[in-house]
Design an enzyme around this catalytic site. Structure first.
Site, mmCIF file in Angstrom:
data_model
loop_
_atom_site.group_PDB
_atom_site.id
_atom_site.type_symbol
_atom_site.label_atom_id
_atom_site.label_comp_id
_atom_site.label_asym_id
_atom_site.label_seq_id
_atom_site.Cartn_x
_atom_site.Cartn_y
_atom_site.Cartn_z
ATOM 1 N N SER A 122 1.020 -1.495 -0.200
ATOM 2 C CA SER A 122 0.105 -0.218 0.457
ATOM 3 C C SER A 122 1.005 1.184 0.025
ATOM 4 C CB SER A 122 -0.669 -0.187 0.999
ATOM 5 O OG SER A 122 -1.298 -1.333 1.879
ATOM 6 N N HIS A 143 -2.351 -3.468 -5.814
ATOM 7 C CA HIS A 143 -2.865 -2.526 -4.690
ATOM 8 C C HIS A 143 -4.237 -3.348 -4.575
ATOM 9 C CE1 HIS A 143 -3.878 0.422 -1.664
ATOM 10 N NE2 HIS A 143 -3.390 -0.454 -1.284
ATOM 11 N N GLU A 155 -5.200 -0.792 -7.881
ATOM 12 C CA GLU A 155 -4.133 -0.228 -8.686
ATOM 13 C C GLU A 155 -3.495 -1.087 -9.246
ATOM 14 O OE1 GLU A 155 -4.849 4.468 -5.911
ATOM 15 O OE2 GLU A 155 -4.164 3.053 -4.673
ATOM 16 N N ASN A 194 -4.795 6.578 -2.002
ATOM 17 C CA ASN A 194 -4.513 7.295 -0.682
ATOM 18 C C ASN A 194 -3.769 8.023 -0.186
ATOM 19 O OD1 ASN A 194 -5.037 5.396 0.933
ATOM 20 N ND2 ASN A 194 -3.001 3.782 0.600
#
Ligand code: NAD
Length: 662
Positions: A122, A143, A155, A194
């Protein structure tokens, strides 16, 4: 459908993510071997997968049986056995760079040449992980989000040396397991999702630390005023305040004092019984809509929009992928680019400049791309362009429409095929294609501007594999004026009155506003996987969009009242028995059935069909005698058309007619 290049997959690490990834990969029909250094973890993984598969089967969410999926999964504690004949390795071991580098270095020796080496990290750098191998071109980020069985987004992240072929094969693989990939073109910290989430969490924490807001005010305002599914503090408590803290300290990002204090006190969120809210000795996240007064949501959203502008400006991801990622990865109602366009990018920039001046903190420094957009006058929806273009679709001629013309719209796609079928796809699969105000506006715009002469029939279907349309977008109820939400009739009436036959292609949920939309269409064809219902009464509401009236006409008062009063769902076979749909067919016969209807309609006389629709629809609203008059007028009008002359001649000459619509 499995990918052509990839047949066997190895998943390394069988914890929270590894077992979930192995499960979705097996459901999609691949052979999977899970590797873990801990034999107990492997046994737990199989137990977890088994119980998850059973739940998915109970809810009819998978096409394979749990036994079939389990059969495709092997386990081993020997790395070589897992990877020796693999086409793709997905590493999901603990988040430590040295450990991942060790694993990738072993993979270099053990995995066949050409195997894609993916990591589910991550927050670590793909390029640094790849540097442990002699083949960094084959290393990629893949991801997944937690839990992989439920979360649709993946992702796909390029390291500095990742080859195009590796990215392309990874994107196809993700699609083949029925997930949505977005490409992250550069190895930036936090990737896309994120990066956008960070200011959502941190900025309210700075504001509370400065004493200018409270935790409850922030959560209430972001949820009740801005439509986010969860407040930033509530979300932090769920993920663990320490998790957010460590990611920031490791990346040398300044940590809001309140976050630091919570970690020092060991009140880390739900898992420790207390975080920003009290869970063991209190009511948990108990903010209410009244708590949101005065909180400056623009300060938070301006930073989120700014992060998006940095990603676009640095060519990390496209505007569309950033918004899709935010919606699917975090369940945000809208992506930051669209949000920024709605707020006005000039307003966002002004806010950032003011904060930057007042605090000198680098986090408010405006992204050059944002400044460029504003300088060029591209300030958002009101200006007609911002991150996106908003110019109205021009009424175009058939040739132009004969291509995929969906790019002007964000929530629908459309195509006009060569034989004149206007295919509309409701494109909000992450929201089960819920009818947002934008989606209805875009459909209306399309139907009002399209060149009707070029069209013989319209089909409407939902994107993704779960829903035709699961209803109105409830997240909008709080944000919009009641009158905006109530104004459903023009949308449904435009479809009901559109001068060409409209077919609803229903595969999956067809509920509430979705059912209302299907009812406004002329014909409804459904897969047996579909479910129908009008659950509005459970919200204290009644169906809208003309559905109360159309339902009575279609299924009769008895059944209409049963559907509306009880708010229950019925399956497609019952819907067919009741006359709610024209056909309910097995999924593998769905497209052929639709095609059989289409073939008749597109070859049919356009004016004849238009008049038939007008007379049948209009006749229901008037007295019987008046309806008969309408019918005879329609009949008389048609008699003078060239199509009727052609139809009669073809009949006499025993050939297929060629209707022109004249
Ligand atoms: P976890 O601790 O639940 O599972 C990790 C597993 O890896 C454990 O079973 C452990 O025994 C095993 N393991 C340890 N060393 C190993 C080795 N050398 N080879 C093979 N297996 C080994 O961790 P997790 O939450 O599943 O996270 C795994 C990865 O996924 C991390 O990189 C994390 O950042 C990422 N990730 C986690 C989430 C999440 O919400 N948990 C979401 C997205 C990505």
């Amino acid at each position: 459908m499995v990918s052509e290049e990839i047949e066997r997959v190895a998943v390394l690490g069988s914890g929270t993510m590894g077992h979930g990834i192995a499960e979705v990969v097996a459901i999609a029909g691949y052979d999977v071997t899970i590797h873990d250094v801990d034999a107990d973890a492997l046994a737990d993984a199989i137990d977890n997968i088994e119980s998850s598969l059973e739940k998915l089967e109970e809810s009819d969410s998978i096409d394979v049986s749990p036994a079939q999926a389990l059969e495709a999964i092997g386990t081993t504690s020997v790395l070589e056995e897992a990877v020796v004949d693999s086409d793709l390795v997905v590493e999901a071991a603990p988040e430590r760079l040295s450990l991942k580098q060790e694993i990738f270095s072993d993979l270099d020796d053990l995995a066949p040449n050409g195997t894609i080496l993916a990591t589910n990290t991550s927050s670590l750098s793909i390029s640094e992980i790849a540097s442990a191998t002699e083949r960094p071109g084959d290393v990629v980020g893949m991801h997944f989000f937690n839990p992989p069985v439920k979360m649709e987004l993946v992702e796909v992240v390029r390291g500095d040396a990742t080859r195009d072929e590796t990215v392309e094969a990874s994107m196809s693989f993700v699609e083949s397991i029925e997930k949505t990939p977005i490409e992250v073109r550069k190895d930036v910290r936090g990737f896309v999702v994120n990066s956008i989430l960070e200011p959502f969490i941190d900025e309210p924490a700075w504001m509370v630390s400065e004493g200018i807001a409270t935790v409850r005010e922030a959560d209430a305002a972001m949820v009740h005023r801005r439509g986010y599914p969860m407040g930033p503090f509530e979300l932090s408590d769920l993920t663990g305040i320490d998790v957010n803290y460590h990611i920031r300290t490791e990346a040398n990002i300044p940590v809001p004092p309140i976050m630091e204090r919570k970690v020092e006190q060991g009140t880390l969120g739900r898992k420790s019984g207390e975080g920003y809210y009290e869970y063991d000795s209190g009511p948990g996240a108990d903010y209410e809509s009244d708590d949101c007064e005065g909180f400056d949501t623009l300060r938070v959203e301006a930073r989120m929009v700014n992060e998006a502008a940095k990603l676009v400006g640095n060519d990390v991801a496209t505007v569309e992928d950033i918004d899709i990622g935010s919606r699917l990865g975090t369940n945000f109602p809208e992506g930051p680019c669209r949000r920024g366009d709605e707020i006005g990018l000039d307003t966002v920039l002004e806010k950032l400049r003011t904060l930057s001046r007042e605090t000198d903190a680098p986090r408010y420094e405006p992204a050059p791309h944002l400044e460029r957009l504003v300088d060029a006058g591209n300030t958002g929806v009101d200006a007609g362009s911002g991150f996106y273009e908003y110019d109205d679709v021009e009424a175009t001629d058939g040739d132009q429409y004969a291509t995929d013309g969906g790019s002007e719209y964000r929530t629908i796609n459309y195509t006009v095929t060569e034989r004149g079928v206007l295919e509309i796809e409701l494109d909000r699969p992450d929201r089960l294609n819920a009818l947002s105000i934008d989606l209805k506006d875009e459909c209306l715009d399309l139907l009002e501007t399209v060149d009707v002469d070029q069209i013989r029939c319209v089909t409407i279907e939902g994107a993704g594999n779960r829903a035709f349309c699961a209803g109105a977008d409830i997240t909008e109820f709080e944000q919009k004026r009641p009158v905006d939400v109530m104004d459903v009739s023009s949308f449904h009436e435009e479809i009901y009155d559109f001068p060409r036959p409209v077919i609803a292609k229903i595969d999956g949920y067809c509920l509430g506003g979705g059912c209302e939309l299907a009812l406004a269409c002329d014909l409804r064809i459904a897969t047996t996987d579909s479910t129908f219902g009008q659950p509005e009464i459970r919200l204290g509401l009644i169906p809208g969009g003309g559905a109360t009236q159309r339902l009575v006409r279609l299924v009769g008062e008895t059944r209409a009242k049963e559907l509306v009063y009880r708010g229950n769902q019925i399956d497609a076979t019952t819907a067919e028995e009741w006359g709610l749909v024209n056909r309910a067919v097995e999924p593998n016969a769905f497209e052929d059935t639709v095609e059989a209807f289409l073939a008749d309609i597109v070859e049919g006389p356009p004016v004849g069909l238009e008049v038939a629709k007008k007379v049948i629809n209009g006749g229901q609203d008037v007295h019987y005698e008046a309806a008969l008059l309408l019918e005879s007028q329609g009949y008389g009008l048609l008699k003078s058309t060239e199509d009727v002359a052609e139809g009669t001649a073809a009949f006499l000459e025993d050939r297929e007619p060629e209707f022109t619509g004249e």
